[in-house]
Write an enzyme that holds these catalytic residues in place. Structure first.
Site, PDB file in Angstrom:
ATOM      1  N   LYS A 109       0.767  -1.359  -0.137  1.00 27.68           N
ATOM      2  CA  LYS A 109      -0.192  -0.091  -0.137  1.00 27.68           C
ATOM      3  C   LYS A 109       0.815   1.198  -0.109  1.00 27.68           C
ATOM      4  CE  LYS A 109      -1.485  -1.449   4.133  1.00 27.68           C
ATOM      5  NZ  LYS A 109      -1.093  -2.729   4.189  1.00 27.68           N
ATOM      6  N   ASN A 156      -8.279  -6.058  -4.501  1.00 27.63           N
ATOM      7  CA  ASN A 156      -8.545  -4.661  -4.597  1.00 27.63           C
ATOM      8  C   ASN A 156     -10.121  -4.456  -4.466  1.00 27.63           C
ATOM      9  OD1 ASN A 156      -6.051  -3.970  -4.275  1.00 27.63           O
ATOM     10  ND2 ASN A 156      -5.491  -3.153  -6.179  1.00 27.63           N
ATOM     11  N   ALA A 170     -16.179   5.446   6.157  1.00 29.79           N
ATOM     12  CA  ALA A 170     -16.699   6.566   5.184  1.00 29.79           C
ATOM     13  C   ALA A 170     -16.049   7.981   5.149  1.00 29.79           C
ATOM     14  CB  ALA A 170     -18.308   6.887   5.601  1.00 29.79           C
ATOM     15  N   CYS A 196      -4.761   2.374  -7.791  1.00 29.18           N
ATOM     16  CA  CYS A 196      -4.914   0.887  -7.801  1.00 29.18           C
ATOM     17  C   CYS A 196      -6.469   0.479  -8.050  1.00 29.18           C
ATOM     18  CB  CYS A 196      -4.334   0.167  -6.860  1.00 29.18           C
ATOM     19  SG  CYS A 196      -2.351   0.134  -7.196  1.00 29.18           S
ATOM     20  N   LYS A 235      -8.548   1.863 -11.074  1.00 28.59           N
ATOM     21  CA  LYS A 235      -8.222   0.854 -12.155  1.00 28.59           C
ATOM     22  C   LYS A 235      -8.411  -0.495 -12.165  1.00 28.59           C
ATOM     23  CE  LYS A 235      -3.330   0.338 -12.195  1.00 28.59           C
ATOM     24  NZ  LYS A 235      -3.275  -1.306 -12.190  1.00 28.59           N
ATOM     25  N   ARG A 274      -3.061  10.084  -8.297  1.00 31.70           N
ATOM     26  CA  ARG A 274      -3.859   9.533  -9.417  1.00 31.70           C
ATOM     27  C   ARG A 274      -5.120   9.248  -8.827  1.00 31.70           C
ATOM     28  NH1 ARG A 274       0.705   5.261 -11.305  1.00 31.70           N
ATOM     29  NH2 ARG A 274       1.195   5.138  -8.998  1.00 31.70           N
TER      30      ARG A 274
HETATM   31  P1  NAD Z   1       4.619   3.974 -11.659  1.00 37.15           P
HETATM   32  O1  NAD Z   1       3.807   4.442 -12.979  1.00 37.15           O
HETATM   33  O2  NAD Z   1       4.786   4.559 -10.609  1.00 37.15           O
HETATM   34  O3  NAD Z   1       6.038   3.253 -12.413  1.00 37.15           O
HETATM   35  C1  NAD Z   1       6.167   2.627 -13.696  1.00 37.15           C
HETATM   36  C2  NAD Z   1       7.465   3.059 -14.322  1.00 37.15           C
HETATM   37  O4  NAD Z   1       7.617   2.059 -15.213  1.00 37.15           O
HETATM   38  C3  NAD Z   1       7.664   4.425 -14.713  1.00 37.15           C
HETATM   39  O5  NAD Z   1       8.579   5.260 -13.937  1.00 37.15           O
HETATM   40  C4  NAD Z   1       7.749   4.429 -15.942  1.00 37.15           C
HETATM   41  O6  NAD Z   1       8.671   5.146 -16.538  1.00 37.15           O
HETATM   42  C5  NAD Z   1       8.538   2.942 -16.137  1.00 37.15           C
HETATM   43  N1  NAD Z   1       8.548   2.318 -17.501  1.00 37.15           N
HETATM   44  C6  NAD Z   1       7.428   2.117 -18.451  1.00 37.15           C
HETATM   45  N2  NAD Z   1       7.852   1.667 -19.332  1.00 37.15           N
HETATM   46  C7  NAD Z   1       9.125   0.878 -19.167  1.00 37.15           C
HETATM   47  C8  NAD Z   1      10.068   0.410 -19.956  1.00 37.15           C
HETATM   48  N3  NAD Z   1       9.623  -0.332 -21.168  1.00 37.15           N
HETATM   49  N4  NAD Z   1      11.409  -0.027 -19.572  1.00 37.15           N
HETATM   50  C9  NAD Z   1      11.541   0.658 -18.205  1.00 37.15           C
HETATM   51  N5  NAD Z   1      10.688   1.253 -17.456  1.00 37.15           N
HETATM   52  C10 NAD Z   1       9.558   1.704 -17.883  1.00 37.15           C
HETATM   53  O7  NAD Z   1       3.635   2.802 -11.457  1.00 37.15           O
HETATM   54  P2  NAD Z   1       3.603   1.927 -10.343  1.00 37.15           P
HETATM   55  O8  NAD Z   1       2.404   2.708  -9.150  1.00 37.15           O
HETATM   56  O9  NAD Z   1       4.740   1.367  -9.500  1.00 37.15           O
HETATM   57  O10 NAD Z   1       2.691   0.584 -10.385  1.00 37.15           O
HETATM   58  C11 NAD Z   1       3.588  -0.471 -11.393  1.00 37.15           C
HETATM   59  C12 NAD Z   1       2.569  -1.625 -11.424  1.00 37.15           C
HETATM   60  O11 NAD Z   1       2.379  -2.088 -10.273  1.00 37.15           O
HETATM   61  C13 NAD Z   1       1.061  -1.323 -12.052  1.00 37.15           C
HETATM   62  O12 NAD Z   1       0.619  -2.421 -12.876  1.00 37.15           O
HETATM   63  C14 NAD Z   1       0.497  -1.243 -10.748  1.00 37.15           C
HETATM   64  O13 NAD Z   1      -1.069  -1.573 -11.099  1.00 37.15           O
HETATM   65  C15 NAD Z   1       1.089  -2.270  -9.834  1.00 37.15           C
HETATM   66  N6  NAD Z   1       0.843  -1.815  -8.518  1.00 37.15           N
HETATM   67  C16 NAD Z   1       0.812  -0.807  -8.002  1.00 37.15           C
HETATM   68  C17 NAD Z   1       0.664  -0.454  -6.401  1.00 37.15           C
HETATM   69  C18 NAD Z   1       0.739   0.732  -6.101  1.00 37.15           C
HETATM   70  O14 NAD Z   1       0.337   1.252  -5.069  1.00 37.15           O
HETATM   71  N7  NAD Z   1       1.368   1.897  -6.924  1.00 37.15           N
HETATM   72  C19 NAD Z   1       0.526  -1.620  -5.763  1.00 37.15           C
HETATM   73  C20 NAD Z   1       0.383  -2.828  -6.207  1.00 37.15           C
HETATM   74  C21 NAD Z   1       0.662  -3.151  -7.687  1.00 37.15           C
END
Ligand code: NAD
Length: 442
Positions: A152, A209, A253, A261, A264, A330
């Protein structure tokens, strides 16, 4: 072990830093050069408690490396984590463009067998899809396992270092053992590493989620009923959460859920349901209730002023981030509040302890907000000349303010609290008109 993490965002950086902290060598890859340069200089691109210490230690000791070259990282690493973003498309399906590009880049860079780990939240069947994307670009063998992430934002480091459970979706005993070995330092107190088939692992992430989002929407809907029939959602919550079958988490609430997350992943699961002709009515209802809830705080403001309108009003806004202890904006409910109020001509004076820079970029995209939002340096600065205070994010530092000072600075002693931080009767005694969520106004 040598690991590469493709995508150094909220998930990739935390995962990379935590794996490095247990002695592994980790290559964090990002195509965003500015991010990689900043990290090499010790500048952490996101706000996440505890992360800076871990990143600086790993980098100083040479176990945590930052690069924009997938080729360099994949040549060295044996396990490759895919942690790129999977943002929603307009139809609710996740955009897999980044994942596809990353999969192809990894495949091209492979110099031998690699274990590929889907850490990004990806649609059901993605372990196979990623393998299909990679196959044309490499002659080397590889496996793809699903390892959804449950951290989280705000407590991401703690969550990663002490997970409730680790889910590994794979049919391969060898892959499972490798992954279990990697995670073993984090589950020394006995929390389980659960092996399951990859499809079930992919569903598990969306299910968690969607379920948590449903709990929040359930309470938000009940809060509307409470207001109508003179109940108090906070008292109801206490009555419910003492039942061990219900538990005490995610039952507050408020102004609706946001973040990168829940919205989406709920939409992605609904899209999967549609594609498979399976009605997921409960989840759709949770999503609809949330859309309504995000507009409730501004509706209360509108109702309070009635025919006066909001054209000459200024509101202090406490909290912009979608939740405390993060700078992530976001899908933040504050954006809905700002849009709705500025559309009616109101001006906003906002403060957030860490999310202001990110907020600025997103607020700039709201047409009605142009020139009407001012960012302040402290909670009290926001109040100067404001007609009322709106609380949108439950940052700890908002919980015990100087109420006399608030009264002195506001034009009228009026608070719309979207997070139920205070007790209505105490607020009345302090001389405020106070609106909470699901509680009788005081
Ligand atoms: P984010 O947007 O913070 O980070 C993604 C990173 O990937 C960016 O810095 C981007 O520049 C990089 N990127 C994109 N394409 C690339 C490539 N080809 N090569 C190298 N780098 C590249 O995203 P996030 O919040 O870390 O989420 C990542 C994934 O994890 C998502 O699928 C999200 O649903 C999942 N997730 C997120 C969370 C959360 O709390 N943020 C929790 C669990 C799961």
């Amino acid at each position: 072990m040598k690991i590469a993490v493709i995508g150094t965002g909220y998930v990739g950086l935390v995962a990379g830093a935590c794996f490095a902290d247990t002695g592994n060598t980790v290559y964090c890859v990002d195509k965003d050069l500015a991010k990689i340069d900043a990290l090499k200089k010790g500048i952490i691109p996101i706000f996440e408690p505890g992360l800076e210490t871990l990143v600086k230690r790993g980098y100083a000791e040479g176990r945590l490396l930052f690069t924009s070259s997938t080729t360099e990282a994949v040549a060295e690493a044996e396990i490759i984590f895919m942690a790129v973003g999977t943002p929603p498309l307009p139809n609710g399906e996740p955009d897999l463009t980044y994942l596809k590009a990353a999969a192809e880049e990894v495949a091209r860079a492979m110099t031998g067998y690699r274990l590929i780990v889907n850490k990004s939240t990806v649609p059901i069947g993605s372990h196979r899809i990623v393998a299909d994307w990679m196959a044309p670009y490499t002659k080397h063998a590889f496996d793809v396992v699903s390892n959804p992430e449950f951290l989280k934002e705000g407590t991401a480091v703690d969550d990663f270092l002490k997970p409730d459970r680790v889910v590994i979706g794979t049919e391969s005993e060898k892959c499972f053992e490798r992954m279990a070995e990697l995670y073993s330092p984090f589950v020394r107190q006995g929390n389980p590493i659960i092996r399951m088939d990859p499809v079930s692992a992919e569903i598990t992430k969306y299910a968690c989620n969607a379920f948590l989002a449903t709990r929040i929407s359930f309470m938000n809907e009940l809060s509307v009923l409470c207001e109508k029939v003179n109940g108090d959602i906070e008292q109801v919550r206490k009555g419910m959460t003492t039942d061990v079958r219900i538990g005490k988490h995610f039952l507050y609430a408020g102004v609706g859920y946001g973040g990168s997350c829940f919205p989406k992943d709920v939409q992605a699961l609904m899209a999967t349901g549609r594609r498979n002709d399976i009605p997921l009515g409960i989840i759709s209802a949770a999503e609809e209730a949330n859309a309504r809830q995000k507009r409730r705080l501004s509706a209360k403001v509108r109702a309070h002023y009635g025919s006066q309108g909001l054209a000459n009003k200024t509101f202090a806004l406490w909290g912009l981030a979608f939740k405390p202890n993060t700078d992530d904006m976001r899908e933040a409910p504050s954006l809905t509040v700002i849009k709705e109020l500025t559309e009616e001509g109101a001006r906003i004076r906002a403060f957030d302890p860490v999310a202001t820079d990110n907020a600025r970029k997103m607020v700039d995209e709201i047409k009605s907000a142009s020139g009407k939002v001012q960012y302040c340096d402290s909670v009290y600065d926001t109040l100067e000349g404001a007609d009322a205070l709106l609380i949108v994010t439950e940052w700890n530092e908002f919980r015990h303010p100087d109420f006399e000072k608030i009264k002195g600075l506001l034009r009228t002693p009026l608070i719309f609290d979207g997070r139920n931080l205070f007790q209505p009767d105490q607020m009345r005694d302090r001389g405020f008109k106070y609106y909470g969520i699901g509680r009788n106004p005081a």
